[in-house]
Design an enzyme around this catalytic site. Structure first.
Site, PDB file in Angstrom:
ATOM      1  N   LYS A   1       0.848  -1.207   0.000  1.00  0.00           N
ATOM      2  CA  LYS A   1       0.000   0.000   0.000  1.00  0.00           C
ATOM      3  C   LYS A   1       0.880   1.252   0.000  1.00  0.00           C
ATOM      4  O   LYS A   1       0.631   2.193  -0.769  1.00  0.00           O
ATOM      5  CB  LYS A   1      -0.942  -0.027   1.218  1.00  0.00           C
ATOM      6  CG  LYS A   1      -2.000  -1.115   1.109  1.00  0.00           C
ATOM      7  CD  LYS A   1      -2.762  -1.389   2.412  1.00  0.00           C
ATOM      8  CE  LYS A   1      -3.668  -2.616   2.237  1.00  0.00           C
ATOM      9  NZ  LYS A   1      -4.379  -3.029   3.441  1.00  0.00           N
TER      10      LYS A   1
ATOM     11  N   GLN B   1      -4.317  -1.536   9.742  1.00  0.00           N
ATOM     12  CA  GLN B   1      -4.305  -2.883   9.154  1.00  0.00           C
ATOM     13  C   GLN B   1      -4.901  -3.886  10.144  1.00  0.00           C
ATOM     14  O   GLN B   1      -4.525  -3.929  11.317  1.00  0.00           O
ATOM     15  CB  GLN B   1      -2.863  -3.268   8.772  1.00  0.00           C
ATOM     16  CG  GLN B   1      -2.740  -4.597   8.060  1.00  0.00           C
ATOM     17  CD  GLN B   1      -3.389  -4.613   6.662  1.00  0.00           C
ATOM     18  OE1 GLN B   1      -3.544  -3.578   6.014  1.00  0.00           O
ATOM     19  NE2 GLN B   1      -3.768  -5.777   6.201  1.00  0.00           N
TER      20      GLN B   1
ATOM     21  N   ASP C   1     -11.069   2.822   4.359  1.00  0.00           N
ATOM     22  CA  ASP C   1     -11.320   1.378   4.370  1.00  0.00           C
ATOM     23  C   ASP C   1     -12.815   1.081   4.247  1.00  0.00           C
ATOM     24  O   ASP C   1     -13.200  -0.061   3.966  1.00  0.00           O
ATOM     25  CB  ASP C   1     -10.830   0.777   5.695  1.00  0.00           C
ATOM     26  CG  ASP C   1      -9.586  -0.056   5.548  1.00  0.00           C
ATOM     27  OD1 ASP C   1      -9.405  -0.661   4.487  1.00  0.00           O
ATOM     28  OD2 ASP C   1      -8.799  -0.093   6.515  1.00  0.00           O
TER      29      ASP C   1
END
Ligand code: GUN
Length: 295
Positions: free
Chosen positions: A54, A98, A121
């Protein structure tokens, strides 16, 4: 029949170029550089690989990125404090923690602590609720990536029987909701199967589009798939390492067998995975534009 292979790598490449142009234009025309903060707690090797990809993609696209690698001993309060700081940092448009986080940290509380305007997200209840009622929102990256993968492969779920196997908050539930909406490249009849479903094969064999997202290596076998069906494999299961230490990844679908009777299929790796990352970039650019009042 041998299935058409849907390449997430190729489709993600096209979108990468589109986003690169958009980022360059934001800078030249508006002086805006989108910013993404990634937070990783602990030393799970797979999570390090995912976050590393990412960050690298941000750099490749001209998106500002800040990487926070925190020790596994980080307390929930410390993580909350960092989120508070990033929530108010004008250079940061998107925040990604994460998952999974270590067990002593309450994942739900952490998701709730992210500013919904920076929820790239799409996990915050504000985003989830808006998605459910069909209002514009940040869509979670993997399910949105699947929808775009279908769209760019000219596979329209409108009116189709879609069967999702797996009911996670990250993939199963949101992809079912996205494809259920009365909208373009959606409007499907959706069934969700899970660990308590009595006869999974009975459902999967009816699917025009089968989405495997239960995290079990090679769970979907050829007898579970209707001839000509589109099969989307979301699984990334590590089944061992090569002699030189590289991870051996397989999907939730028995690819060699299923590709013989499916109409189209995504490989693992190189299918859904690259789409997840590029949709995160897309959400980050969208967040930056929203913060600047451009959309
Ligand atoms: N862990 C597995 N998939 C994801 C994702 O899409 N976002 C975050 N934050 N964590 C994940």
């Amino acid at each position: 029949m041998t299935a058409k292979i849907i390449s997430g790598i190729e489709i993600a490449k096209q979108i990468t170029e589109e986003i690169r142009r958009e980022v360059a234009e934001l800078k030249t025309c508006h002086g805006i550089v989108p910013g993404l903060a990634t937070i990783l707690v602990g030393d799970d090797p797979a999570s390090h690989v995912y976050v590393g990809s990412k960050v690298k993609t941000c750099q490749n696209l001209g998106i500002h990125s800040e990487r926070y690698n925190l020790p596994g001993s980080t307390s929930e309060a410390e993580l909350q404090a960092l989120l508070g700081k990033l929530n108010n940092d004008p250079q940061i448009n998107g925040i990604l923690v994460q998952m999974p986080v270590p067990k002593h940290i309450d994942e739900t509380k952490i998701i709730f602590a992210i500013n919904p305007a920076k929820d790239v997200d799409g996990f915050h209840p504000t985003s989830v609720g808006r998605m459910l009622i069909g209002e514009p929102s940040f869509l979670p990256c993997t399910p949105h990536g699947i929808q775009v993968l279908l769209e760019r492969s000219n596979i329209n779920p409108d009116g189709a029987e879609v069967v999702v196997v797996g009911r996670s908050n990250i993939v199963g539930k949101p992809i079912a909701n996205i494809l259920l909406q009365k909208a373009k490249y959606a409007n499907a009849t959706v069934t969700i199967c899970h660990s308590a479903t009595r006869d999974i094969t009975d459902h999967t064999r009816r699917a025009d589009i089968l989405i495997a997202a239960m995290g079990k290596p090679h769970f979907i076998t050829a007898d579970m798939v209707k001839d000509g069906a589109v099969v989307i494999d979301v699984g990334t299961n590590e089944i061992g390492k090569t002699p030189d230490g590289k991870r051996i990844l397989v999907g939730d679908v028995d690819f060699p067998a299923v590709k013989e009777n499916a109409g189209a299929i995504t490989p693992v790796p190189g299918g859904v995975g690259p789409m997840t990352i590029i949709m995160l970039m897309s959400n980050t650019v969208k967040a930056a534009k929203m913060a600047a009042g451009l959309i």
